[in-house]
Structure formats: structure tokens, C-alpha cells
Design a protein around this motif. Structure first.
Motif, short mmCIF file in Angstrom:
data_model
loop_
_atom_site.label_atom_id
_atom_site.label_comp_id
_atom_site.label_asym_id
_atom_site.label_seq_id
_atom_site.Cartn_x
_atom_site.Cartn_y
_atom_site.Cartn_z
N UNK A 58 -18.80 -33.55 0.27
CA UNK A 58 -20.15 -34.94 -0.30
C UNK A 58 -20.60 -34.38 -0.98
N UNK A 59 -21.18 -33.01 0.02
CA UNK A 59 -22.33 -32.85 -0.72
C UNK A 59 -22.05 -31.51 -1.85
N UNK A 60 -20.60 -31.69 -2.61
CA UNK A 60 -20.49 -31.50 -3.61
C UNK A 60 -19.64 -30.17 -4.25
N UNK A 61 -19.46 -29.54 -3.24
CA UNK A 61 -17.52 -28.19 -2.91
C UNK A 61 -16.71 -28.61 -3.56
N UNK A 62 -16.28 -28.61 -3.97
CA UNK A 62 -14.76 -28.64 -3.79
C UNK A 62 -13.57 -27.85 -2.85
N UNK A 63 -12.52 -29.14 -2.79
CA UNK A 63 -11.70 -28.38 -1.44
C UNK A 63 -11.24 -27.32 -0.89
N UNK A 64 -11.00 -26.12 -2.30
CA UNK A 64 -10.99 -25.17 -1.55
C UNK A 64 -11.90 -24.18 -1.45
N UNK A 65 -13.03 -24.81 -2.00
CA UNK A 65 -14.31 -23.90 -1.52
C UNK A 65 -14.97 -24.49 0.03
N UNK A 66 -14.65 -25.53 0.50
CA UNK A 66 -14.77 -26.33 1.43
C UNK A 66 -14.46 -25.65 3.35
N UNK A 67 -12.84 -25.50 3.00
CA UNK A 67 -12.38 -25.06 3.32
C UNK A 67 -12.92 -23.42 3.86
N UNK A 68 -12.98 -22.74 2.81
CA UNK A 68 -13.21 -21.03 3.00
C UNK A 68 -14.58 -21.09 4.21
N UNK A 69 -15.54 -22.59 3.43
CA UNK A 69 -16.77 -22.14 4.34
C UNK A 69 -16.41 -23.00 5.56
N UNK A 70 -15.19 -23.38 5.89
CA UNK A 70 -15.36 -24.11 6.80
C UNK A 70 -14.35 -22.57 8.25
N UNK A 71 -13.68 -22.09 7.37
CA UNK A 71 -13.03 -20.67 7.85
C UNK A 71 -14.23 -20.14 8.19
N UNK A 72 -15.13 -19.64 7.35
CA UNK A 72 -16.12 -18.63 8.41
C UNK A 72 -17.02 -18.63 9.13
N UNK A 73 -17.45 -20.11 9.88
CA UNK A 73 -17.82 -20.49 11.31
C UNK A 73 -17.47 -20.02 12.29
#
Length: 316
Positions: free
Chosen positions: A165-180
Motif C-alpha cells: 500500500x506504501x508503493x513497494x513491489x511484492x518482492x521488496x515488501x517481502x525483503x523488508x518484512x524478513x529483515x524485522x
């Protein structure tokens, strides 16, 4: 372990559901809350570092268990995977926990006997569970941590749709989530490096502020995706350190007598908040989209900070 092992024999969805309810009830007695209560009671002022070390090792649980169970399930089926995990709990986990708990209790009893011998009397008594529940500090602390848990629960359960929803692609969102997750470990390591220079209350305050700033960065990341990096760092590290500081602060604010029961009481609102977070996030999304949801969770973090400071102020 027994309940997990009999999952393959569940004859219906209802039986399967009841087994998982039993698993959840058992988990309440053998995961972080119980472990931290034992360490805090037996290790005293050294508890914070010991809890940190436990979380650094236990943080690898998912890293190891997901690939292992997936590999076994692919090769031999999920029945074999559940039996393997049950066997690991019984034949590896139980002996380790039993040995470690016995050692901690033994060392604690020796230290208590030595202090009593030196002082000629037992230490100053703490508070009973009932008396603590009547203290405003208990409710300020329990609710403050609970709504911070709600903040993280909403974020982590809706992280992928929020980031897209913030504008990230699906792949970028998965990478960001995995870094938490790794940021939680990084936050704990940073806390260990700074613990001699910063008080427990200073660290806990920084956690609340950091999580609020994380939500703010997430809200404005729709204008610049670079803020997602700040969000991941602050959200992961803030929540990672909070899981350590919660039992430490509970001890400092509410005392050590009957600590297991008191710590469990503090955890109940937290767990309820976490359980309700996914549905709450969905309702907020339906009411006003993820912009509204993020604003609410930022407000939760700030409200939690106020309640936490009131708990310190009114500590018995």
C-alpha cells in the motif's frame, strides 16, 4: 509434545482445533514468559544480560525449525515432521530445561542462604500478588506494554499489504518484512553494548519512542520508500528489546516476591492485545485504509509510553 505427536490422528476439524488449543495452553507454560520469570527470580540484577543471551539463541528457533520441518515434510510427509518435532521437544528440550532450571534454583538457594546468614535475617519482604494487583502501577505497566504489543501485532500481521500500500513491489515488501527479525537481534546486541551506560528505564523509554518513530516513518514512506529502512530498523529493534525489558521492568517496578505470578499477570493483557491485533488491523483498514491503521498504532505507542512513565512514577 504429545499433543503435537497425535495431530496426524485428528479425526475431524474439531478434534484438530481442540488439540491446537491444548498446544497453546501448554505453550503458555514453557515459552518466554515462564523462562524470563525464572531467570529474573533466580538471577536478580544479572537477569537482564542472561535474558538477552537466551533471546539471542532462541531467536534462531525459526531459522532452524522451518527449514528442518519443511525438509522432513517434503521427504517423508508432515506426519513425520510432527513426530520429529515432538521427539526433539521430549528428548532434547525437556532434559536441557530440567537441567538448567535445577541449576538456577540451586544457585539461587545458595545465594539466598548466604545473604540470610550474613544479614542474620531474610531480606525485606516484597508484595503479594493480590496487593500488587491493587496498585495503580501494575495496571499502568500492564496496559502500557499491552498496547505496545498491539502496535506490533497490527504491524507484523499486516506488514505485506501495508508495505505494498506504501508503493513497494511484492518482492521488496517481502525483503523488508524478513529483515524485522534480524533487527530484533541487532537491537538486543546494541542494548548489551549500552546497558552499562543507560538505565533500564532509559532503554525502555527509548523502545516506546523508537516504535512510535517507526510508525511515523512507515506512514510517510508512501512519499519516499527510503523511510521503509528506518521503519524496519526501529520497529524490529524496538520490539526486540521490549521483550527483554518487560520482565526486567516488572521486577524493578513491582518487586520480586511471587514474581512468576506477577509477571504472568502483566503478560495477560499483552497476550490478549496481541491476539486481537490482526482483527483490529483489519477493522481499521476497512474504516479508513492503512493510513488510519498506522496513525492508530503510532498513537498506541505514545499512549503506552505515557502509561509506562506513570507506572514508574507510582511504583510501590
Amino acid at each position: 509434545a504429545v499433543l503435537v505427536a497425535i495431530l496426524p490422528f485428528a479425526s475431524s476439524v474439531w478434534v484438530f482445533g481442540f488439540i491446537w488449543l491444548g498446544v497453546g495452553a501448554c505453550l503458555g507454560g514453557c515459552l518466554y514468559e515462564t523462562c524470563f520469570a525464572l531467570i529474573t527470580r533466580t538471577r536478580g540484577d544479572r537477569a537482564r544480560r542472561d535474558i538477552t543471551l537466551v533471546t539471542l539463541v532462541a531467536g534462531l528457533a525459526g531459522t532452524l525449525s522451518f527449514p528442518l520441518s519443511n525438509t522432513i515434510a517434503d521427504a517423508f510427509g508432515w506426519h513425520a515432521a510432527t513426530w520429529t518435532m515432538a521427539g526433539l521437544v521430549v528428548f532434547v528440550g525437556v532434559p536441557l530445561v530440567w537441567t538448567a532450571s535445577s541449576f538456577l534454583e540451586s544457585e539461587h538457594q545458595k545465594a539466598s542462604a548466604a545473604e540470610t546468614h550474613e544479614d542474620g535475617a531474610a531480606g525485606k519482604p516484597g508484595f503479594s500478588v493480590g496487593s500488587v494487583l491493587r496498585k495503580p502501577a501494575f495496571w499502568f505497566l500492564a496496559i502500557g506494554f499491552a498496547i505496545l504489543g498491539g502496535n506490533h501485532g497490527v504491524i507484523i500481521n499486516h506488514i505485506l499489504p501495508i508495505l505494498t500500500d506504501r508503493g513497494l513491489s511484492r518482492d521488496a515488501a517481502v525483503i523488508a518484512a524478513s529483515m524485522i527479525g534480524p533487527m530484533q537481534v541487532a537491537g538486543r546486541l546494541a542494548m548489551m553494548a549500552a546497558e552499562r551506560r543507560v538505565s533500564s528505564h532509559g532503554i525502555t523509554t527509548a523502545c516506546f519512542v523508537g516504535v512510535a518513530c517507526a510508525g511515523t516513518a512507515l506512514f510517510f514512506s508512501k512519499y519516499t520508500a527510503a523511510l521503509v529502512v528506518m521503519f524496519v530498523i526501529l520497529q524490529g529493534s524496538g520490539h526486540g528489546v521490549t521483550s527483554i525489558m518487560r520482565p526486567v521492568i516488572t521486577k524493578e517496578v513491582l518487586g520480586t516476591r511471587n514474581f512468576g505470578a506477577i509477571s504472568g499477570a502483566v503478560a495477560v493483557p499483552y497476550l490478549l492485545s496481541w491476539a486481537m491485533a490482526p482483527v483490529a488491523g483489519s477493522l481499521l483498514w476497512e474504516a479508513g485504509g492503512y493510513d488510519l491503521a498506522i496513525k492508530v498504532v503510532v498513537g498506541l505507542a505514545l499512549t503506552g509510553l505515557v502509561l509506562y512513565r506513570l507506572a514508574v512514577r507510582f511504583a510501590p
